[in-house]
Write a protein that holds these residues in place. Structure first.
Motif, PDB file in Angstrom:
ATOM      1  N   ARG A 276       0.645  -1.284   0.061  1.00 44.83           N
ATOM      2  CA  ARG A 276      -0.066   0.048  -0.026  1.00 44.83           C
ATOM      3  C   ARG A 276       0.881   1.214  -0.037  1.00 44.83           C
ATOM      4  NH1 ARG A 276      -3.636  -1.434   5.107  1.00 44.83           N
ATOM      5  NH2 ARG A 276      -2.028  -2.507   5.645  1.00 44.83           N
ATOM      6  N   GLY A 277       0.428   2.429  -0.537  1.00 44.74           N
ATOM      7  CA  GLY A 277       1.268   3.438  -0.533  1.00 44.74           C
ATOM      8  C   GLY A 277       0.596   4.595  -1.331  1.00 44.74           C
ATOM      9  N   GLU A 278       1.247   5.785  -1.766  1.00 44.29           N
ATOM     10  CA  GLU A 278       0.674   6.965  -2.647  1.00 44.29           C
ATOM     11  C   GLU A 278       1.691   7.498  -3.299  1.00 44.29           C
ATOM     12  OE1 GLU A 278       0.530  10.743   0.221  1.00 44.29           O
ATOM     13  OE2 GLU A 278      -0.782   9.432   0.786  1.00 44.29           O
ATOM     14  N   VAL A 279       1.314   8.163  -4.378  1.00 43.21           N
ATOM     15  CA  VAL A 279       2.271   8.757  -5.255  1.00 43.21           C
ATOM     16  C   VAL A 279       1.507  10.145  -5.521  1.00 43.21           C
ATOM     17  CG1 VAL A 279       3.311   6.799  -6.244  1.00 43.21           C
ATOM     18  CG2 VAL A 279       1.324   7.546  -7.413  1.00 43.21           C
ATOM     19  N   GLY A 280       2.444  11.082  -5.698  1.00 45.80           N
ATOM     20  CA  GLY A 280       2.005  12.405  -6.432  1.00 45.80           C
ATOM     21  C   GLY A 280       2.490  12.774  -7.384  1.00 45.80           C
ATOM     22  N   THR A 281       3.781  13.494  -7.577  1.00 39.86           N
ATOM     23  CA  THR A 281       4.583  13.644  -8.600  1.00 39.86           C
ATOM     24  C   THR A 281       5.543  12.532  -8.807  1.00 39.86           C
ATOM     25  OG1 THR A 281       6.124  15.120  -7.215  1.00 39.86           O
ATOM     26  CG2 THR A 281       4.123  16.137  -8.443  1.00 39.86           C
ATOM     27  N   GLY A 282       5.890  11.812  -7.969  1.00 41.45           N
ATOM     28  CA  GLY A 282       7.108  10.758  -8.163  1.00 41.45           C
ATOM     29  C   GLY A 282       6.519   9.510  -8.618  1.00 41.45           C
ATOM     30  N   ALA A 283       7.400   8.639  -8.295  1.00 39.95           N
ATOM     31  CA  ALA A 283       6.820   6.988  -8.497  1.00 39.95           C
ATOM     32  C   ALA A 283       7.314   6.182  -7.534  1.00 39.95           C
ATOM     33  CB  ALA A 283       7.853   6.723  -9.927  1.00 39.95           C
ATOM     34  N   ASP A 284       6.511   4.996  -7.622  1.00 39.57           N
ATOM     35  CA  ASP A 284       6.898   3.797  -6.660  1.00 39.57           C
ATOM     36  C   ASP A 284       6.874   2.933  -7.817  1.00 39.57           C
ATOM     37  OD1 ASP A 284       6.613   5.681  -4.411  1.00 39.57           O
ATOM     38  OD2 ASP A 284       4.672   4.958  -3.861  1.00 39.57           O
ATOM     39  N   SER A 285       7.911   1.735  -7.254  1.00 41.11           N
ATOM     40  CA  SER A 285       7.961   0.548  -7.814  1.00 41.11           C
ATOM     41  C   SER A 285       8.449  -0.690  -6.828  1.00 41.11           C
ATOM     42  CB  SER A 285       9.285   0.542  -8.795  1.00 41.11           C
ATOM     43  OG  SER A 285       9.173   1.475  -9.765  1.00 41.11           O
ATOM     44  N   TYR A 286       7.988  -1.894  -7.303  1.00 39.54           N
ATOM     45  CA  TYR A 286       7.844  -3.188  -6.531  1.00 39.54           C
ATOM     46  C   TYR A 286       8.338  -4.002  -7.801  1.00 39.54           C
ATOM     47  CZ  TYR A 286       5.102  -0.478  -3.179  1.00 39.54           C
ATOM     48  OH  TYR A 286       4.628   0.439  -2.305  1.00 39.54           O
ATOM     49  N   THR A 287       9.261  -5.164  -7.142  1.00 40.96           N
ATOM     50  CA  THR A 287       9.263  -6.151  -8.104  1.00 40.96           C
ATOM     51  C   THR A 287       8.208  -7.422  -7.184  1.00 40.96           C
ATOM     52  OG1 THR A 287      10.922  -6.995  -6.573  1.00 40.96           O
ATOM     53  CG2 THR A 287      11.634  -5.831  -8.507  1.00 40.96           C
ATOM     54  N   TYR A 288       8.134  -8.455  -8.146  1.00 42.56           N
ATOM     55  CA  TYR A 288       7.358  -9.461  -7.688  1.00 42.56           C
ATOM     56  C   TYR A 288       7.161 -10.677  -8.432  1.00 42.56           C
ATOM     57  CZ  TYR A 288       3.751  -8.096 -11.175  1.00 42.56           C
ATOM     58  OH  TYR A 288       3.125  -7.945 -12.462  1.00 42.56           O
ATOM     59  N   THR A 289       6.898 -11.851  -7.854  1.00 45.47           N
ATOM     60  CA  THR A 289       6.710 -13.020  -8.724  1.00 45.47           C
ATOM     61  C   THR A 289       5.256 -13.434  -8.756  1.00 45.47           C
ATOM     62  OG1 THR A 289       6.947 -14.338  -6.745  1.00 45.47           O
ATOM     63  CG2 THR A 289       9.023 -13.977  -8.024  1.00 45.47           C
ATOM     64  N   GLY A 290       4.725 -14.159  -9.770  1.00 44.13           N
ATOM     65  CA  GLY A 290       3.468 -14.585  -9.771  1.00 44.13           C
ATOM     66  C   GLY A 290       2.708 -13.526 -10.480  1.00 44.13           C
ATOM     67  N   GLY A 291       1.364 -13.375  -9.886  1.00 53.52           N
ATOM     68  CA  GLY A 291       0.260 -12.583 -10.642  1.00 53.52           C
ATOM     69  C   GLY A 291      -0.096 -11.568  -9.535  1.00 53.52           C
ATOM     70  N   ILE A 292      -1.172 -10.734 -10.006  1.00 49.87           N
ATOM     71  CA  ILE A 292      -1.481  -9.601  -9.228  1.00 49.87           C
ATOM     72  C   ILE A 292      -3.300 -10.020  -9.120  1.00 49.87           C
ATOM     73  CG2 ILE A 292      -1.993  -7.093  -8.771  1.00 49.87           C
ATOM     74  CD1 ILE A 292       0.379  -6.543 -10.376  1.00 49.87           C
ATOM     75  N   PRO A 293      -3.624 -10.649  -8.161  1.00 49.53           N
ATOM     76  CA  PRO A 293      -4.953 -11.286  -7.917  1.00 49.53           C
ATOM     77  C   PRO A 293      -5.916  -9.862  -7.662  1.00 49.53           C
ATOM     78  CG  PRO A 293      -3.986 -12.070  -6.225  1.00 49.53           C
ATOM     79  CD  PRO A 293      -2.761 -11.468  -6.979  1.00 49.53           C
ATOM     80  N   ARG A 294      -5.364  -8.976  -6.823  1.00 51.83           N
ATOM     81  CA  ARG A 294      -6.079  -7.897  -6.320  1.00 51.83           C
ATOM     82  C   ARG A 294      -5.657  -6.633  -6.398  1.00 51.83           C
ATOM     83  NH1 ARG A 294      -7.055  -4.672  -1.948  1.00 51.83           N
ATOM     84  NH2 ARG A 294      -5.196  -5.763  -0.855  1.00 51.83           N
ATOM     85  N   PHE A 295      -6.189  -5.417  -7.081  1.00 49.46           N
ATOM     86  CA  PHE A 295      -5.587  -4.097  -7.323  1.00 49.46           C
ATOM     87  C   PHE A 295      -6.607  -2.992  -7.164  1.00 49.46           C
ATOM     88  CE2 PHE A 295      -2.342  -1.362  -9.125  1.00 49.46           C
ATOM     89  CZ  PHE A 295      -3.181  -0.448  -9.720  1.00 49.46           C
ATOM     90  N   ASP A 296      -6.249  -2.006  -6.216  1.00 46.39           N
ATOM     91  CA  ASP A 296      -7.143  -0.869  -6.040  1.00 46.39           C
ATOM     92  C   ASP A 296      -6.521   0.258  -6.288  1.00 46.39           C
ATOM     93  OD1 ASP A 296      -9.854  -2.353  -5.564  1.00 46.39           O
ATOM     94  OD2 ASP A 296      -8.840  -2.823  -3.879  1.00 46.39           O
ATOM     95  N   LEU A 297      -6.919   1.328  -7.089  1.00 44.73           N
ATOM     96  CA  LEU A 297      -6.166   2.563  -7.257  1.00 44.73           C
ATOM     97  C   LEU A 297      -7.245   3.741  -6.953  1.00 44.73           C
ATOM     98  CD1 LEU A 297      -3.811   4.332  -7.965  1.00 44.73           C
ATOM     99  CD2 LEU A 297      -4.400   4.167 -10.467  1.00 44.73           C
ATOM    100  N   ASP A 298      -7.010   4.535  -6.075  1.00 44.72           N
ATOM    101  CA  ASP A 298      -7.894   5.640  -5.642  1.00 44.72           C
ATOM    102  C   ASP A 298      -7.204   7.172  -6.148  1.00 44.72           C
ATOM    103  OD1 ASP A 298      -9.866   7.687  -4.588  1.00 44.72           O
ATOM    104  OD2 ASP A 298      -9.334   7.071  -2.709  1.00 44.72           O
ATOM    105  N   GLY A 299      -7.571   7.720  -6.977  1.00 46.12           N
ATOM    106  CA  GLY A 299      -7.010   8.806  -7.639  1.00 46.12           C
ATOM    107  C   GLY A 299      -6.317   8.411  -9.117  1.00 46.12           C
ATOM    108  N   SER A 300      -5.623   9.470  -9.648  1.00 44.65           N
ATOM    109  CA  SER A 300      -5.053   9.252 -10.943  1.00 44.65           C
ATOM    110  C   SER A 300      -3.698   8.943 -11.019  1.00 44.65           C
ATOM    111  CB  SER A 300      -5.313  10.927 -11.648  1.00 44.65           C
ATOM    112  OG  SER A 300      -4.744  10.614 -12.954  1.00 44.65           O
ATOM    113  N   ALA A 301      -3.087   7.950 -11.397  1.00 44.83           N
ATOM    114  CA  ALA A 301      -1.698   7.598 -11.692  1.00 44.83           C
ATOM    115  C   ALA A 301      -1.641   6.797 -12.913  1.00 44.83           C
ATOM    116  CB  ALA A 301      -1.260   6.696 -10.349  1.00 44.83           C
ATOM    117  N   ASP A 302      -0.424   6.580 -13.404  1.00 46.15           N
ATOM    118  CA  ASP A 302       0.001   5.792 -14.611  1.00 46.15           C
ATOM    119  C   ASP A 302       0.501   4.590 -13.930  1.00 46.15           C
ATOM    120  OD1 ASP A 302      -0.866   7.484 -16.335  1.00 46.15           O
ATOM    121  OD2 ASP A 302       1.255   8.432 -16.760  1.00 46.15           O
TER     122      ASP A 302
END
Length: 314
Positions: A276-302
């Motif tokens: 969980r986190g938030e972004v404004g003008t910067g960026a966040d990145s994560y590495t992962y294995t497998g898939g993403i079964p659940r995803f929620d985004l509140d606001g505008s981000a790429d």
């Protein structure tokens, strides 16, 4: 917004993965100062080359590569497209820190030098620290060469791959690789397939992730890339100016990373396989294995998977 992506891994086969998202390296260079040429392909044939007090002869297709230490420890790795051997000519030494595997080598120097002979071209050279690098007695200009040569070798049956790197990704033919319509590069991500032949690429910086579906051999500067120990994918959130909050879960391993210019701050949290986190003008990145079964985004981000496939949610 939901992503469905499943995967599994078998170390004995490097990795066998399934999923809907394709993927890309991770090595950090704390100091790179290149002191020192000419490409091996561009050298004129001569009877002999005098270097480090010794003489290298005769065959115009054979070259001498010297890595001369300047006093402080410096690590290196490189790849060539011909026969490669260690040499002690001209005062160079041979020790347990120097290794040759396939068409590449790695090692370190301090106050002395390492030296190698090889056929063909110098495909890539990565230097971590300070050293004087000579090719046939002339400055090798390693700072103008790619850091890594990535080779993906098929084992006979069709297998597909995708990966994400940091910078300057280009297709290469290398010693035996080919270039065909099944191989694609987009935004520092490569993907393709191999059967009985091989694919190859050059790039700078880090190998962030590597996803394999099938069986293949993967080499990085001639050494096994151990892609089975790397994450499958990188997910990146890029802010668009206003705060946006995200919350997602993966069905594998999850780690924070600074890939693609991301930062790490107190607003980003990982609990098990949930981030969980938030972004404004910067960026966040994560590495992962497998898939993403659940995803929620509140606001505008790429939201990008392996630097491509931008998704926008508002």
């Amino acid at each position: 917004m939901n992503f469905n992506n499943t995967a599994h891994e078998t170390d004995s086969q490097q990795r066998s993965l399934g999923g809907n998202h394709d993927s890309q390296p991770s090595v950090n260079v704390t100091r790179r100062r290149f002191l020192a040429g000419t490409s091996a392909a561009g050298l004129a044939a001569t009877a002999s080359v005098t270097t480090m007090g010794g003489v290298v002869s005769a065959d115009p297709n054979e070259h001498l590569l010297e890595i001369q230490g300047t006093g402080k420890r410096a690590g290196y790795s490189f790849a060539v497209d011909g026969n490669l051997e260690k040499t002690s000519g001209g005062g160079a030494n041979i020790n347990s820190n120097d290794t040759i595997s396939e068409n590449g080598a790695s090692g370190e120097v301090g106050r002395v030098a390492d030296a190698y002979t090889f056929d063909g071209d110098l495909l890539a050279f990565k230097l971590d620290g300070e050293a004087n690098v000579l090719l046939d007695g002339e400055a090798a200009h390693v700072g103008r060469r790619p850091d890594y040569f990535l080779e993906i070798q098929g084992t006979g049956e069709r297998a597909s791959y995708s990966f994400a790197v940091e910078d300057n990704l280009e297709k290469s033919t290398g010693p035996v690789a080919n270039i065909n319509a099944a191989d694609e590069i987009e935004n520092q991500r490569g993907r393709g397939e191999v059967g009985a032949a091989a694919d190859a690429y050059t790039f700078d910086g880090s190998l962030h992730a590597f996803d394999i579906r099938g069986v293949m051999r993967v080499l990085l500067n001639g050494a096994p890339a151990r892609v089975g120990q790397r994450p499958d994918h990188v997910i990146t959130f890029r802010g668009t100016g206003e705060p946006a909050h995200y919350d997602f879960t993966v069905d594998g391993n999850l780690t924070k990373t600074t890939a693609y210019g991301a930062n790490i701050n107190a607003n980003d949290t990982i609990s098990g396989n949930r981030a969980r986190g938030e972004v404004g003008t910067g960026a966040d990145s994560y590495t992962y294995t497998g898939g993403i079964p659940r995803f929620d985004l509140d606001g505008s981000a790429d939201v990008l998977i392996d630097s491509v496939g931008t998704l926008r949610s508002q």
